[in-house]
Design a protein around this motif. Structure first.
Motif, short mmCIF file in Angstrom:
data_model
loop_
_atom_site.label_atom_id
_atom_site.label_comp_id
_atom_site.label_asym_id
_atom_site.label_seq_id
_atom_site.Cartn_x
_atom_site.Cartn_y
_atom_site.Cartn_z
N VAL A 101 0.83 -1.19 0.00
CA VAL A 101 0.00 0.00 0.00
C VAL A 101 0.88 1.26 0.00
O VAL A 101 0.56 2.26 -0.65
N GLY A 102 2.02 1.20 0.72
CA GLY A 102 2.92 2.34 0.77
C GLY A 102 3.45 2.72 -0.60
O GLY A 102 3.44 3.90 -0.98
N PHE A 103 3.92 1.73 -1.36
CA PHE A 103 4.46 2.04 -2.69
C PHE A 103 3.33 2.47 -3.63
O PHE A 103 3.53 3.33 -4.51
N TYR A 104 2.14 1.91 -3.46
CA TYR A 104 0.98 2.31 -4.26
C TYR A 104 0.69 3.80 -4.06
O TYR A 104 0.42 4.52 -5.02
N GLN A 105 0.77 4.26 -2.80
CA GLN A 105 0.54 5.67 -2.51
C GLN A 105 1.64 6.55 -3.11
O GLN A 105 1.38 7.64 -3.63
N ILE A 106 2.87 6.07 -3.04
CA ILE A 106 3.99 6.82 -3.64
C ILE A 106 3.77 6.97 -5.15
O ILE A 106 4.01 8.03 -5.73
N ALA A 107 3.31 5.90 -5.78
CA ALA A 107 3.04 5.95 -7.22
C ALA A 107 1.97 6.99 -7.53
O ALA A 107 2.08 7.75 -8.50
N LYS A 108 0.91 7.03 -6.71
CA LYS A 108 -0.15 8.02 -6.93
C LYS A 108 0.39 9.44 -6.77
O LYS A 108 0.03 10.34 -7.53
N LEU A 109 1.27 9.64 -5.78
CA LEU A 109 1.85 10.96 -5.57
C LEU A 109 2.74 11.39 -6.74
O LEU A 109 2.82 12.57 -7.07
N SER A 110 3.39 10.43 -7.37
CA SER A 110 4.30 10.75 -8.46
C SER A 110 3.57 11.26 -9.70
O SER A 110 4.20 11.77 -10.63
N MET A 111 2.23 11.14 -9.71
CA MET A 111 1.47 11.68 -10.84
C MET A 111 1.59 13.20 -10.93
O MET A 111 1.50 13.78 -12.01
N ILE A 112 1.80 13.84 -9.78
CA ILE A 112 1.90 15.30 -9.79
C ILE A 112 3.13 15.78 -10.57
O ILE A 112 3.00 16.59 -11.50
N PRO A 113 4.35 15.31 -10.24
CA PRO A 113 5.50 15.75 -11.05
C PRO A 113 5.41 15.32 -12.51
O PRO A 113 5.87 16.05 -13.40
N VAL A 114 4.79 14.16 -12.79
CA VAL A 114 4.63 13.74 -14.18
C VAL A 114 3.69 14.69 -14.91
O VAL A 114 3.94 15.09 -16.06
N SER A 115 2.58 15.07 -14.25
CA SER A 115 1.65 16.03 -14.86
C SER A 115 2.33 17.38 -15.07
O SER A 115 2.09 18.05 -16.09
#
Length: 322
Positions: A101-115
């Motif tokens: 779940v921790g890495f899943y949340q990190i992946a979701k957060l990384s959408m911001i810099p990608v956007s």
């Protein structure tokens, strides 16, 4: 005076759009959690297909009643959008299965810099120092209150990468298509929802079986489960529409940054409705940091030079709608 009134009206509509998105998004998450926890309905991809099928029905009714004007979206653009959107949904579900779940949340957060990267490359957007720092504060705050155990494997990393890039592309494309083809949120949904519903309902049962080892045709659709599914589909219409409204009025980056308010509300609602005991001082501190970052971002990005295009990048087929 007229300018001030127009600005006030826009601010009111913007606020209403955000509230609409937050309420419907949090609502559908809470209903889905109850559906899965109470009735054991674990078919997330198929449920998303049902959401889009309901949205398709809604847009069809509005067309029949004359509330939606005819519009055009090239088939090539529609196929690209559906490709990104479906890979986003499937990638997120597979990522959650393969990763902690921790890495899943990190992946979701990384959408911001990608956007942010997409806006910089495709729209030639420049961010001020305060805007960049506010985004960083939001990322730190949400990380503090959501990221716990972090473990990853090669398959999970690939799934998460696909999910992040496809989601960021899908959200960027919502804004892009509305501007380029002068489409309202309802019009764009009318084009995309049927294609997403058809593909997800076709693929969903097989993907859900692979992820959960449960077959949807063996599920007992009793009265309670059916009512929760119908409620989920009804609220999801508002979620789908409000997402398109918000991204269309703002940008994918703003939608991602301010959208993490939904993450915080889900944590709070989960504590009150499901009796979770993980709302501790550590989590509350993270929430406070994230909310501070969101307020700072809203203020910094709205100032002159906070977030601006330095060259014209996107032609339009018609005049942009107000």
């Amino acid at each position: 005076m007229a300018t001030a009134t127009k600005a006030e009206k826009k601010a009111a509509v913007d606020a209403a759009a955000w509230v609409f998105n937050v309420v419907t998004s949090v609502g559908v998450i809470i209903v889905n959690k109850a559906l899965m926890a109470t009735y054991g309905f674990s078919f997330a991809t198929t449920l998303t297909g049902l959401h889009f099928a309901t949205t398709t029905f809604m847009t069809a009714v509005l067309k029949i009643l004359g509330y939606l004007q005819p519009s055009h979206l090239p088939l090539s653009e529609l196929l690209k959008f559906v490709f990104f959107a479906n890979f986003s949904i499937v990638g997120m579900n597979v990522s959650l299965m393969l990763n902690s779940v921790g890495f899943y949340q990190i992946a979701k957060l990384s959408m911001i810099p990608v956007s942010c990267l997409f806006e910089i490359v495709f729209d030639k957007i420049r961010y001020s120092r305060d805007t960049k720092l506010s985004i960083l504060v939001v990322l730190i705050g949400v990380s503090v209150c959501t990221v716990t155990d972090v473990s990853v494997n090669s398959r999970g990393f690939i799934a998460a990468s696909i999910a992040v890039w496809s989601t960021a592309l899908q959200q960027y494309y919502v804004h892009y298509l509305q501007r380029k083809y002068s489409l309202s949120s309802f019009n764009l949904l009318g084009h995309t929802a049927p294609a997403q519903a058809g593909t997800l309902l076709l693929v969903g049962p097989f993907l859900d079986y692979w992820l959960t080892n449960n077959r949807i045709d063996k599920f007992e659709f009793n009265f309670g489960a059916t009512m929760f599914i119908l409620l989920s589909c009804t609220i999801a219409v508002g979620t789908n529409l409000s997402q398109f409204i918000c991204i269309g009025r703002f940008t994918a980056v703003s939608f991602q940054v301010l959208g993490h308010m939904k993450t915080i509300l889900v944590l709070v609602m989960g504590f009150f409705f499901f009796g979770r005991d993980d709302l501790n001082l550590h989590v509350i501190l993270g929430m406070a940091i994230a909310v501070f970052g969101m307020i700072w971002y809203g203020n910094a990005s709205s100032k002159p030079g906070g977030k601006e295009r330095w060259s014209h990048a996107l032609p339009t087929n018609k005049a942009e709608p107000r």
